[in-house]
Design an enzyme around this catalytic site. Structure first.
Site, short mmCIF file in Angstrom:
data_model
loop_
_atom_site.label_atom_id
_atom_site.label_comp_id
_atom_site.label_asym_id
_atom_site.label_seq_id
_atom_site.Cartn_x
_atom_site.Cartn_y
_atom_site.Cartn_z
N PRO A 8 0.82 -1.21 0.00
CA PRO A 8 0.00 0.00 0.00
C PRO A 8 0.85 1.26 0.00
CG PRO A 8 -0.74 -1.57 1.66
CD PRO A 8 0.59 -2.06 1.17
N GLU A 9 0.57 2.15 -0.93
CA GLU A 9 1.20 3.47 -0.96
C GLU A 9 0.08 4.50 -0.96
OE1 GLU A 9 4.53 3.98 -3.63
OE2 GLU A 9 5.06 1.85 -3.54
N LYS A 49 -0.09 7.94 3.70
CA LYS A 49 -0.37 6.51 3.84
C LYS A 49 -1.28 6.21 5.03
CE LYS A 49 4.11 5.16 1.91
NZ LYS A 49 5.33 4.35 2.16
N ASN A 92 7.92 2.48 -2.01
CA ASN A 92 9.06 1.98 -2.76
C ASN A 92 8.80 1.91 -4.27
OD1 ASN A 92 11.69 1.36 -1.86
ND2 ASN A 92 11.45 -0.74 -2.62
N ARG A 131 16.08 -0.56 1.36
CA ARG A 131 14.97 -0.82 0.45
C ARG A 131 15.50 -0.93 -0.98
NH1 ARG A 131 10.14 0.98 2.63
NH2 ARG A 131 9.16 -0.16 0.93
#
Length: 275
Positions: A2-3, A55, A170, A265
């Protein structure tokens, strides 16, 4: 994962399904939420509004009560009709909000808290958010200033700092850098004013394009409807993310991936287009 676009669409769908309706039942497996419900029951309250901030998702109820949730990597909200079979196991359920015709179910939501308007102002991380890329009042010049203030950080890493720009994760981090033709490992201090402006503008553009009414309004986490290329072919949705070793869609050079930042990341990039 989820972004900001995922949370925005989920909040919009919950808003359309629940706003103005009276809660008939509230259920949770989370002790802190259950304690609040015992003292000040949710049943009988009206769902006033559901909104996304970066978010984070906020569900406002009458009587100055707000349910704050964050999906992190694995959480999701679903909506069902009464009696409809759930798509996830009941063991994954964390919260159920029921009205006369809708059940909103939060599955594996790792952060769920009740707040008042006053306590929400003191909530760390939420009260430190930068401009929301999907906010109606997104301020590009102010966002450029926030970017510039992190001169010692690399571009890709900075895009994950929600205090700079609220919303990107990401996937968008890698896609924004590619769309701007910028090396994600460049220090912010090395970027020109024009390049920083390009980053803020493109970030807003890519995120906004993924929350149009044609971008999908089912409550789905991860990247099911996410597109940055503008192409209709579902196999050509993204420029670089998840495509390590495959040819760049622009120049044919193999896409590379490296770990970046304190959390290591993955960052995907084209070594030719983003030199």
């Amino acid at each position: 994962m989820p972004e900001g676009d995922t949370i925005f669409r989920a909040a919009r769908t919950l808003q359309r399904a629940l706003a103005g309706k009276v809660v008939t039942r509230f259920e949770t497996v989370l002790p802190k939420l259950a304690r609040v419900d015992e003292d000040a029951p949710l049943a009988g309250r009206t769902v006033v509004d559901v909104e996304a901030r970066g978010k984070w998702m906020l569900m406002h109820f009458s009587g100055d009560l707000i349910l704050l949730t964050h999906m992190l990597m694995s959480g999701s909200w679903h909506i069902y009709r009464p009696g409809e079979q759930w798509q996830r196991s009941r063991n994954d359920m964390r919260v159920v909000i029921e009205t006369s015709d809708i059940l909103a179910v939060a599955f594996r939501v790792p952060v769920a808290e009740f707040h008042t308007e006053e306590s929400l102002k003191r909530r760390a991380r939420l009260n430190q958010l930068g401009d929301d890329l999907l906010g109606a009042e997104f301020d590009i010049p102010a966002s450029v200033e926030r970017l510039r203030a992190h001169g010692d950080l690399e571009l890709g890493d900075t895009l994950l700092h929600q205090s700079v720009l609220a919303g990107p994760g990401n996937v968008f981090k890698s896609e924004i850098c590619f769309a701007c033709r910028l090396d994600p490992f460049r220090k912010i201090s090395s970027l020109s004013e024009e390049e920083l402006l390009r980053v803020a503008t493109k970030a807003r553009e890519l995120m906004t394009s993924n929350v149009s009414d044609t971008s999908g309004d089912k409550i789905v986490t991860y990247t099911g409807f996410r597109r940055t290329t503008g192409r209709s072919d579902p196999y050509e949705r993204l420029w670089v993310y998840g495509r390590a070793g495959l040819p760049c869609r622009r120049c044919g050079t193999r896409i590379e991936v490296k770990r970046q930042g304190a959390q290591a990341r993955k960052t995907y990039f084209c070594p030719e287009c983003q030199r």
